[in-house]
Scaffold this motif. Sequence first.
Motif, mmCIF file in Angstrom:
data_model
loop_
_atom_site.group_PDB
_atom_site.id
_atom_site.type_symbol
_atom_site.label_atom_id
_atom_site.label_comp_id
_atom_site.label_asym_id
_atom_site.label_seq_id
_atom_site.Cartn_x
_atom_site.Cartn_y
_atom_site.Cartn_z
ATOM 1 N N LEU A 20 0.831 -1.203 0.000
ATOM 2 C CA LEU A 20 0.000 0.000 0.000
ATOM 3 C C LEU A 20 0.865 1.253 0.000
ATOM 4 O O LEU A 20 0.600 2.203 -0.742
ATOM 5 N N TYR A 21 1.915 1.230 0.812
ATOM 6 C CA TYR A 21 2.839 2.367 0.863
ATOM 7 C C TYR A 21 3.499 2.586 -0.497
ATOM 8 O O TYR A 21 3.580 3.717 -0.985
ATOM 9 N N TYR A 22 3.995 1.517 -1.124
ATOM 10 C CA TYR A 22 4.650 1.641 -2.422
ATOM 11 C C TYR A 22 3.679 2.091 -3.506
ATOM 12 O O TYR A 22 4.065 2.795 -4.438
ATOM 13 N N MET A 23 2.421 1.694 -3.386
ATOM 14 C CA MET A 23 1.431 2.109 -4.379
ATOM 15 C C MET A 23 1.272 3.627 -4.360
ATOM 16 O O MET A 23 1.225 4.267 -5.410
ATOM 17 N N PHE A 24 1.220 4.225 -3.165
ATOM 18 C CA PHE A 24 1.057 5.668 -3.074
ATOM 19 C C PHE A 24 2.354 6.421 -3.344
ATOM 20 O O PHE A 24 2.341 7.491 -3.948
ATOM 21 N N LYS A 25 3.473 5.872 -2.934
ATOM 22 C CA LYS A 25 4.751 6.573 -3.076
ATOM 23 C C LYS A 25 5.273 6.544 -4.511
ATOM 24 O O LYS A 25 5.739 7.550 -5.018
ATOM 25 N N GLN A 27 3.634 5.825 -7.414
ATOM 26 C CA GLN A 27 2.674 6.251 -8.440
ATOM 27 C C GLN A 27 2.704 5.364 -9.681
ATOM 28 O O GLN A 27 2.512 5.822 -10.804
ATOM 29 N N GLY A 28 2.964 4.069 -9.501
ATOM 30 C CA GLY A 28 2.941 3.122 -10.608
ATOM 31 C C GLY A 28 4.186 3.078 -11.454
ATOM 32 O O GLY A 28 4.176 2.481 -12.529
ATOM 33 N N HIS A 29 5.267 3.697 -11.013
ATOM 34 C CA HIS A 29 6.499 3.728 -11.801
ATOM 35 C C HIS A 29 7.531 2.716 -11.332
ATOM 36 O O HIS A 29 8.675 2.747 -11.761
ATOM 37 N N SER A 30 7.161 1.823 -10.453
ATOM 38 C CA SER A 30 8.104 0.855 -9.917
ATOM 39 C C SER A 30 7.405 -0.497 -9.756
ATOM 40 O O SER A 30 6.180 -0.578 -9.743
ATOM 41 N N ARG A 35 6.118 -6.841 -6.311
ATOM 42 C CA ARG A 35 6.998 -7.769 -5.596
ATOM 43 C C ARG A 35 6.486 -8.010 -4.175
ATOM 44 O O ARG A 35 6.456 -9.151 -3.707
ATOM 45 N N SER A 36 6.047 -6.955 -3.514
ATOM 46 C CA SER A 36 5.540 -7.086 -2.149
ATOM 47 C C SER A 36 4.261 -7.925 -2.114
ATOM 48 O O SER A 36 4.082 -8.768 -1.229
#
Length: 62
Positions: A20-25, A27-30, A35-36
């Motif tokens: 969830l954190y990576y989704m917001f941080k 913005q779909g560029h990673s 992976r998580s």
Amino acid sequence: MKIFAITLFVIIIYNLGSALYYMFKDQGHSTRMVRSLSIRIGLSLFLFIVMMISTRMEMLDE
């Protein structure tokens, strides 16, 4: 067995939160979110299989 299951469940919840954190941080560029979530799915399947085997072998306490 209960401590193992609780520990694995906490790790699963942590991976869900990090996705969830990576989704917001990012913005779909990673691919960190994917992976998580993949790790979370693998751990969930592993926990399910371990619980099924331990139930079959009557290793769980009542």
